[in-house]
Design a protein around this motif. Sequence first.
Motif, mmCIF file in Angstrom:
data_model
loop_
_atom_site.group_PDB
_atom_site.id
_atom_site.type_symbol
_atom_site.label_atom_id
_atom_site.label_comp_id
_atom_site.label_asym_id
_atom_site.label_seq_id
_atom_site.Cartn_x
_atom_site.Cartn_y
_atom_site.Cartn_z
ATOM 1 N N LEU A 13 41.152 67.529 -12.631
ATOM 2 C CA LEU A 13 42.232 67.942 -11.732
ATOM 3 C C LEU A 13 42.050 69.381 -11.266
ATOM 4 O O LEU A 13 42.305 69.700 -10.098
ATOM 5 N N ASP A 14 41.614 70.252 -12.169
ATOM 6 C CA ASP A 14 41.369 71.644 -11.789
ATOM 7 C C ASP A 14 40.338 71.726 -10.672
ATOM 8 O O ASP A 14 40.498 72.492 -9.714
ATOM 9 N N ALA A 15 39.285 70.930 -10.763
ATOM 10 C CA ALA A 15 38.258 70.917 -9.716
ATOM 11 C C ALA A 15 38.846 70.442 -8.390
ATOM 12 O O ALA A 15 38.559 71.012 -7.326
ATOM 13 N N LYS A 16 39.693 69.416 -8.435
ATOM 14 C CA LYS A 16 40.338 68.913 -7.217
ATOM 15 C C LYS A 16 41.303 69.950 -6.644
ATOM 16 O O LYS A 16 41.355 70.151 -5.421
ATOM 17 N N LEU A 21 42.808 73.952 -2.650
ATOM 18 C CA LEU A 21 43.224 75.325 -2.360
ATOM 19 C C LEU A 21 42.277 75.978 -1.363
ATOM 20 O O LEU A 21 42.715 76.661 -0.431
ATOM 21 N N ASN A 22 40.985 75.769 -1.541
ATOM 22 C CA ASN A 22 40.018 76.321 -0.599
ATOM 23 C C ASN A 22 40.170 75.694 0.782
ATOM 24 O O ASN A 22 40.046 76.372 1.802
ATOM 25 N N GLU A 23 40.467 74.412 0.833
ATOM 26 C CA GLU A 23 40.716 73.753 2.112
ATOM 27 C C GLU A 23 41.954 74.338 2.784
ATOM 28 O O GLU A 23 41.969 74.609 3.989
ATOM 29 N N VAL A 68 57.264 76.440 -9.215
ATOM 30 C CA VAL A 68 56.675 76.007 -7.945
ATOM 31 C C VAL A 68 56.737 77.159 -6.951
ATOM 32 O O VAL A 68 55.754 77.471 -6.271
ATOM 33 N N ASP A 69 57.878 77.818 -6.899
ATOM 34 C CA ASP A 69 58.059 78.936 -5.982
ATOM 35 C C ASP A 69 57.071 80.066 -6.290
ATOM 36 O O ASP A 69 56.431 80.591 -5.378
ATOM 37 N N ARG A 70 56.921 80.419 -7.556
ATOM 38 C CA ARG A 70 55.991 81.492 -7.944
ATOM 39 C C ARG A 70 54.551 81.120 -7.616
ATOM 40 O O ARG A 70 53.796 81.934 -7.075
ATOM 41 N N LEU A 71 54.154 79.896 -7.943
ATOM 42 C CA LEU A 71 52.781 79.455 -7.673
ATOM 43 C C LEU A 71 52.464 79.499 -6.194
ATOM 44 O O LEU A 71 51.427 80.029 -5.774
ATOM 45 N N PHE A 72 53.358 78.965 -5.380
ATOM 46 C CA PHE A 72 53.080 78.932 -3.948
ATOM 47 C C PHE A 72 53.230 80.303 -3.310
ATOM 48 O O PHE A 72 52.550 80.593 -2.316
ATOM 49 N N ILE A 76 50.300 81.687 -1.003
ATOM 50 C CA ILE A 76 50.600 82.214 0.328
ATOM 51 C C ILE A 76 50.148 83.670 0.427
ATOM 52 O O ILE A 76 49.548 84.073 1.436
ATOM 53 N N ASP A 77 50.424 84.465 -0.594
ATOM 54 C CA ASP A 77 50.022 85.875 -0.587
ATOM 55 C C ASP A 77 48.505 86.013 -0.443
ATOM 56 O O ASP A 77 48.026 86.842 0.330
ATOM 57 N N GLU A 78 47.765 85.202 -1.173
ATOM 58 C CA GLU A 78 46.299 85.268 -1.085
ATOM 59 C C GLU A 78 45.808 84.795 0.273
ATOM 60 O O GLU A 78 44.883 85.383 0.841
#
Length: 91
Positions: A13-16, A21-23, A68-72, A76-78
């Motif tokens: 899952l990490d690989a996916k 994320l790169n996409e 979810v909010d923190r992760l996204f 978004i910041d990156e």
Amino acid sequence: MDIEDWRKKIDELDAKLLELLNERVSLALEIGKIKAINAKPVYSPDREAYIRNRLKTLNSGPLPDEAVDRLFQMIIDESRRLEEEDSGAEE
């Protein structure tokens, strides 16, 4: 299943996730190019709020909405940081 089986599933899952994320960032960079052509700012607070609110609405757990909010927000910041770097490199 034992712990190694579960860890193997997590590794897959990490690989996916990394691929997705790169996409996502690649798409954001394309949007950044359009923004630059049209002299639009990289930062779009209304769009970012829409994304974060939409994902919290879609969230069925077990992650709490705050997570979810923190992760996204980090994603978004990156993406925004890379858009800014990309547009700065073209100037």
